[in-house]
Design a protein around this motif. Structure first.
Motif, PDB file in Angstrom:
ATOM      1  N   ILE A   1     -40.704 -81.166  68.299  1.00 41.32           N
ATOM      2  CA  ILE A   1     -39.907 -80.451  66.982  1.00 41.32           C
ATOM      3  C   ILE A   1     -40.133 -79.591  66.551  1.00 41.32           C
ATOM      4  N   ALA A   2     -41.260 -78.598  65.700  1.00 38.17           N
ATOM      5  CA  ALA A   2     -41.529 -77.784  65.475  1.00 38.17           C
ATOM      6  C   ALA A   2     -40.238 -76.879  66.344  1.00 38.17           C
ATOM      7  N   MET A   3     -40.580 -76.792  67.717  1.00 36.33           N
ATOM      8  CA  MET A   3     -40.103 -75.786  68.661  1.00 36.33           C
ATOM      9  C   MET A   3     -38.453 -75.794  68.075  1.00 36.33           C
ATOM     10  N   GLN A   4     -37.836 -76.228  68.303  1.00 38.96           N
ATOM     11  CA  GLN A   4     -36.198 -76.641  68.116  1.00 38.96           C
ATOM     12  C   GLN A   4     -35.222 -76.614  66.238  1.00 38.96           C
ATOM     13  N   GLN A   5     -37.121 -77.079  65.462  1.00 40.32           N
ATOM     14  CA  GLN A   5     -36.851 -75.964  64.746  1.00 40.32           C
ATOM     15  C   GLN A   5     -36.102 -74.951  64.247  1.00 40.32           C
ATOM     16  N   GLY A   6     -37.227 -73.925  65.584  1.00 37.07           N
ATOM     17  CA  GLY A   6     -37.041 -72.361  65.402  1.00 37.07           C
ATOM     18  C   GLY A   6     -38.662 -71.795  64.368  1.00 37.07           C
ATOM     19  N   ASN A   7     -39.574 -72.986  64.498  1.00 35.63           N
ATOM     20  CA  ASN A   7     -40.844 -73.086  63.955  1.00 35.63           C
ATOM     21  C   ASN A   7     -42.080 -72.050  65.066  1.00 35.63           C
ATOM     22  N   GLN A   8     -42.148 -71.264  65.007  1.00 34.47           N
ATOM     23  CA  GLN A   8     -43.374 -70.717  65.930  1.00 34.47           C
ATOM     24  C   GLN A   8     -43.912 -70.841  65.596  1.00 34.47           C
ATOM     25  N   ARG A   9     -44.771 -70.761  64.123  1.00 34.64           N
ATOM     26  CA  ARG A   9     -46.481 -70.937  64.223  1.00 34.64           C
ATOM     27  C   ARG A   9     -46.461 -72.501  64.085  1.00 34.64           C
ATOM     28  N   GLY A  10     -45.928 -73.582  63.368  1.00 36.52           N
ATOM     29  CA  GLY A  10     -45.775 -74.667  63.566  1.00 36.52           C
ATOM     30  C   GLY A  10     -46.104 -75.437  64.994  1.00 36.52           C
ATOM     31  N   THR A  11     -45.520 -74.457  65.944  1.00 47.11           N
ATOM     32  CA  THR A  11     -45.419 -75.301  67.789  1.00 47.11           C
ATOM     33  C   THR A  11     -46.682 -74.620  68.058  1.00 47.11           C
ATOM     34  N   LEU A  12     -46.850 -73.424  67.793  1.00 50.46           N
ATOM     35  CA  LEU A  12     -48.290 -72.399  68.523  1.00 50.46           C
ATOM     36  C   LEU A  12     -48.980 -73.369  67.748  1.00 50.46           C
ATOM     37  N   ALA A  13     -49.268 -73.757  66.376  1.00 51.25           N
ATOM     38  CA  ALA A  13     -50.483 -74.856  66.366  1.00 51.25           C
ATOM     39  C   ALA A  13     -50.393 -76.555  66.751  1.00 51.25           C
ATOM     40  N   TRP A  14     -49.491 -76.706  66.527  1.00 57.64           N
ATOM     41  CA  TRP A  14     -49.312 -78.087  67.730  1.00 57.64           C
ATOM     42  C   TRP A  14     -49.834 -77.864  68.943  1.00 57.64           C
ATOM     43  N   LEU A  15     -49.659 -77.438  69.832  1.00 58.09           N
ATOM     44  CA  LEU A  15     -49.667 -76.903  70.729  1.00 58.09           C
ATOM     45  C   LEU A  15     -51.107 -76.641  71.309  1.00 58.09           C
ATOM     46  N   ALA A  16     -52.411 -75.748  69.844  1.00 58.59           N
ATOM     47  CA  ALA A  16     -52.998 -75.446  70.342  1.00 58.59           C
ATOM     48  C   ALA A  16     -53.597 -76.880  69.946  1.00 58.59           C
ATOM     49  N   ALA A  17     -53.375 -77.980  69.126  1.00 59.41           N
ATOM     50  CA  ALA A  17     -53.819 -79.621  68.568  1.00 59.41           C
ATOM     51  C   ALA A  17     -53.990 -79.541  69.550  1.00 59.41           C
ATOM     52  N   THR A  18     -52.661 -79.853  70.745  1.00 60.56           N
ATOM     53  CA  THR A  18     -53.073 -80.621  71.595  1.00 60.56           C
ATOM     54  C   THR A  18     -54.423 -80.299  72.799  1.00 60.56           C
ATOM     55  N   GLY A  19     -54.259 -78.929  72.938  1.00 61.63           N
ATOM     56  CA  GLY A  19     -55.192 -78.209  74.100  1.00 61.63           C
ATOM     57  C   GLY A  19     -56.601 -78.782  72.969  1.00 61.63           C
ATOM     58  N   VAL A  20     -56.802 -78.988  72.383  1.00 57.14           N
ATOM     59  CA  VAL A  20     -58.369 -79.835  72.011  1.00 57.14           C
ATOM     60  C   VAL A  20     -58.866 -80.678  71.833  1.00 57.14           C
TER      61      VAL A  20
END
Lengths: 211, 127
Positions: free
Chosen positions: A95-114
């Motif tokens: 969702i963050a990616m579709q809103q064009g929010n790069q910082r949010g995308t990275l943060a949520w992806l990192a959380a997924t990785g954790v």
């Protein structure tokens, strides 16, 4: 093959390959998502055959330990929760990616990785614990198929986490362009698919196993 | 850049492809959590008493959770990719059904033909 094909000429230069027609929205339909989906379906068949094996030999303990002696359901519940939470954090990354929010995308992806790493860590802990108490794959047909099935799933999650790490680097270096969006959507399908397979694993191998 | 990604998002929405909302993911997550906790509780507490009944309940709840995740997380619908994802899925489901149910059926049938009580001495005494 002597017939000469008249090449289409763009800007004075001949074009030797089939160019994709952009549709009315200026968006390429590459078929990548459908192709990836078909890969997932073939992966489904791998898991289906492993589940079929477990269904057939899962009761053959050969005098060794049975599921009820081995499995700690509290641990399975926690690792299930970790994988489920990682599914929703991935959804938020999309969702963050579709809103064009790069910082949010990275943060949520990192959380997924954790959460993915937590899941892998718990799987490894369980495997090492089982091997430590002597419940190795060599003991019985049940343990052979258990290690193969759950190990294959854990290996998939491991590769998913590696892919996730690569995507984090790619997005932080090149932003969320069209190529990276496609990659994030493919990994999204892969990640949710692994959660889907895990539902069958915990229901069929662990819960019905200990009954 | 942002204008382009907006176009892409709008387009995806129109073709019925993956396009989730926060509400959709939260709904899917809550339903999945409930459908996970109930089977664990059933097995750990033995609330249903009967083993067969518990196994059927666990399988049923598992199938329900798979459907929930396919709808809310994978955004599967009849329209995605012009219906081809669903077509591929139905085909896979049929193959899985044949492989899994067929294996269980055939192998149990073979198992019934074995004589589990037979020892090596019994086998030698066969006519």
């Amino acid at each position: 093959m002597t017939k000469h094909v008249k090449l289409p000429v763009t800007d004075g230069a001949p074009v030797f390959f089939l160019t994709e027609e952009e549709d009315a929205h200026g968006h390429h339909e590459t078929g990548t998502m459908l192709g990836f989906w078909i890969y997932l379906m073939s992966d489904c068949l791998i898991f289906a055959s492993l589940f079929a094996v477990h269904a057939v030999v899962g009761g053959s303990y050969a005098g060794g330990p049975a599921p009820v002696d081995l499995f700690d359901l509290d641990l399975v519940l926690v690792s299930t929760a970790a994988l489920l939470i990682s599914s929703i954090t991935y959804g938020f990354a999309v969702i963050a990616m579709q809103q064009g929010n790069q910082r949010g995308t990275l943060a949520w992806l990192a959380a997924t990785g954790v959460f993915g790493i937590v899941f892998i860590g718990m799987s490894l802990y369980e495997f090492l614990h089982l091997i430590h108490i002597g419940a190795t794959p060599q003991v019985s047909a049940f343990l052979s198929s258990f290690f193969t099935l759950v190990g294959t799933h854990a290996l998939h999650v491991t590769f998913g986490v590696i892919w996730l790490g690569v995507l984090l680097v790619q997005i932080s270096q090149r932003g969320i362009g069209e190529a990276n969006q496609r990659r994030v959507m493919c990994l999204s399908m892969f990640w949710h698919f692994l959660d889907l397979v895990w539902i069958v694993v915990f229901s069929f191998v662990y819960l019905i196993g200990v009954l | 850049m942002s204008a382009h990604s907006h176009d892409a998002a709008v387009h995806r929405h129109e073709s019925g492809e993956a396009h989730g909302t926060v509400g959709g993911y939260v709904t899917g997550f809550l339903l999945s959590a409930i459908l996970t906790v109930i089977p664990f509780w059933l097995v750990m507490s033995g609330a249903l008493g009967s083993t067969t009944l518990t196994a059927i309940a666990v399988l049923g709840l598992g199938v329900a959770q798979i459907v929930v995740q396919m709808v809310y997380f994978l955004h599967m619908s009849r329209r995605s990719e012009g219906g081809w994802t669903l077509m591929a899925f139905v085909f896979t489901a049929i193959i899985i059904f044949i492989a899994v149910i067929g294996s269980i059926w055939v192998m149990n049938h073979l198992h019934d033909h074995m004589m589990p009580e037979m020892t090596a001495e019994d086998a030698r005494a066969l006519p």
